[in-house]
Design a protein around this motif. Structure first.
Motif, short mmCIF file in Angstrom:
data_model
loop_
_atom_site.label_atom_id
_atom_site.label_comp_id
_atom_site.label_asym_id
_atom_site.label_seq_id
_atom_site.Cartn_x
_atom_site.Cartn_y
_atom_site.Cartn_z
N PRO A 220 0.82 -1.21 0.00
CA PRO A 220 0.00 0.00 0.00
C PRO A 220 0.86 1.27 0.00
N THR B 92 -6.27 -6.51 -1.97
CA THR B 92 -5.79 -5.16 -1.65
C THR B 92 -5.86 -4.95 -0.15
N VAL B 93 -4.78 -4.40 0.41
CA VAL B 93 -4.78 -4.08 1.83
C VAL B 93 -5.80 -2.99 2.09
N VAL B 94 -6.64 -3.20 3.11
CA VAL B 94 -7.67 -2.21 3.44
C VAL B 94 -7.38 -1.63 4.81
N ASP B 95 -7.99 -0.46 5.11
CA ASP B 95 -7.80 0.16 6.42
C ASP B 95 -8.34 -0.75 7.51
N ASP B 96 -7.65 -0.76 8.66
CA ASP B 96 -8.10 -1.58 9.79
C ASP B 96 -9.51 -1.18 10.21
N ARG C 167 3.55 2.79 2.72
CA ARG C 167 4.07 1.70 3.54
C ARG C 167 5.20 1.01 2.80
N VAL D 297 -2.47 -8.26 8.32
CA VAL D 297 -3.18 -7.12 7.76
C VAL D 297 -4.45 -7.59 7.07
#
Length: 452
Positions: A420, A448-452, A423, A433
């Protein structure tokens, strides 16, 4: 030990199972503790250690080929030795012993599965005497967990709970080279787990040739469910285990998949064959009906549990009807992953003396049919993840692209996704994650990495 290893270099080549990988980490820990430095290639190494597997013939062929080819690789510049020292351990070392140095005269050290701790002394003896050092014991007094370790990943650890095997499946050499089953005390296992958690380990994989029978030798009955409880209490985030024997998988262990926070929803449960006749000849001691009953119980607890298995095609005397029993079982279960093997004769096992006149091309055609089915079922299983938000333990980056993260889902699926913005891969390695799954292929997911 008069020989110094300070300033020398070593590399380890590991074949086979997770237990061999764990043993390799212990060998690395010992050598580093003596001042030797790990390197990535044989060309850079003063000492080369092969940790071997003899479950299939291909492993033997690979070892002999690699060791033989090393005769032509020159010693590295700056080496303190006039030659490169070669050691062979693991299951082939245990099985063949002195035979190895007779067939590979430039081999320096052979050690077995029960005496990892002897390696530094054996190397020193070979260096001092300019001869061979061979030591293969019939049993060991301690688990290799008593030795120092250099773990491959700071965030993951192998944790052996048993060594050896009492099952004597008719095709398997493991009981003859790993010995009879021996369990570690539960208190020792729990204490090692707590140390790993305190060190920041995110995932522990419990190891044993048959983890489900853990404790029978110590407590009179299997207590593997108690091990799972203890690891969960230790605070580990992710818990896995390998390998399970279907005849010893209890209702208590199955129930833990629904009650323990840390136990991942994935199970490797080797079936080997779907034919009762072949299972009996293999000495597996369960039936097709019993195995499918276990699958039904598991899915009652965790409906979307990811199941994987091992299957042998071409066991002596296997008929087309036997093979189709296996084929239909794979269709019915719908595994996420299947490790398929063509039967490999291992001298010293009961199956090695069984006659079989099935043409090789028939066995290969059955194998190819099964692989096609396995791939189709694995693809179908992965489609269920599309659109889901999955917690992924980041292990590193893709071998093809350092800008793409690679990790494992709770179901042990490989997951890829771009690093992302803002990062770096280094800061994400070893963390868990959330990733949204955008694409599902046969052997991996992309997201795709998403917001926590």
């Amino acid at each position: 030990m008069g020989v110094s290893f300070e300033g020398t270099t070593f590399c380890i080549h590991t074949f086979g199972c997770q237990m061999n990988k764990h043993d390799s980490e212990r060998v690395a820990g010992m050598l580093e503790g003596l001042g030797s430095l790990p390197v990535g290639t044989i060309e850079e190494a003063d000492i080369v250690v092969f940790m071997t597997c003899c479950v299939r013939e291909a492993a033997d062929t690979r070892l002999y080929g690699q060791v033989a080819s090393m005769k032509n690789i020159p010693v590295r510049d700056g080496s303190p030795y006039e030659k490169r020292y070669i050691a062979v351990g693991g299951c082939i070392g245990q099985r063949d012993g002195e035979k190895l140095v007779k067939q590979l005269p430039h081999l320096d050290v052979v050690f077995g599965t029960h005496n990892l701790a002897s390696l530094p002394g054996l190397l020193a003896s070979a260096i001092e005497s300019a001869g061979h050092s061979v030591e293969v014991l019939e049993g060991g007094a301690e688990f290799s967990t008593a030795l120092p370790a250099d773990r491959e990943h700071a965030w993951a650890a192998w944790l052996p709970i048993t060594v050896g095997c009492n099952n004597f499946c008719s095709y398997c050499i493991v009981p003859y080279v790993r010995g009879r089953e021996k369990s570690r005390p539960l208190e020792d296992i729990a204490e090692e787990a707590r140390r790993y958690v305190e060190a920041g380990v995110k995932e522990i994989t419990l190891l044993g040739q048959n983890v489900n029978s853990y404790g029978r030798d110590l407590y009179g009955e299997p207590r593997f469910d108690a091990v799972l409880d203890a690891l969960d209490d230790a605070g580990i985030e992710r818990l896995r285990f390998a390998t399970s024997h279907p005849k010893d998988l209890t209702d208590g262990v199955i129930e833990r998949f629904g009650t323990l926070r840390s136990l991942m929803p994935a199970l490797h449960l080797p079936v080997q064959s779907g034919s009762d006749r072949v299972l009996k000849a293999m000495n597996r001691r369960y039936t097709r009906k019993h195995y499918l009953g276990l699958i039904e119980k598991l899915r009652a607890v965790v409906p979307d549990i990811a199941l994987s298995t091992d299957i042998i095609v071409g066991f002596p005397g296997e008929t087309e009807e036997d093979f189709m029993d296996t084929y239909r079982l794979v269709e019915e279960v719908g595994y996420s992953q299947v490790f398929t093997f063509i039967y490999s004769k291992r001298e010293g096992t009961p199956a090695a003396s069984m006659e079989d006149d099935t043409p090789r091309e028939v066995i290969q055609e059955r194998f190819d049919r099964l692989v096609d089915l396995v791939q189709r079922k694995a693809f179908e299983a992965n489609q269920a993840e599309l659109g889901a938000i999955v917690p992924v333990l980041i292990e590193g980056t893709s071998k093809r692209d350092e800008a793409v993260l690679a990790g494992k889902s709770p179901k042990n699926q490989t997951v890829h996704g771009p690093v992302p913005a803002g990062r770096t891969a280094d800061e994400l390695v070893g963390t868990i994650v959330p990733m949204r799954i955008d694409e599902a292929r046969t052997w991996y997911l992309s997201g795709t990495v998403v917001d926590d």
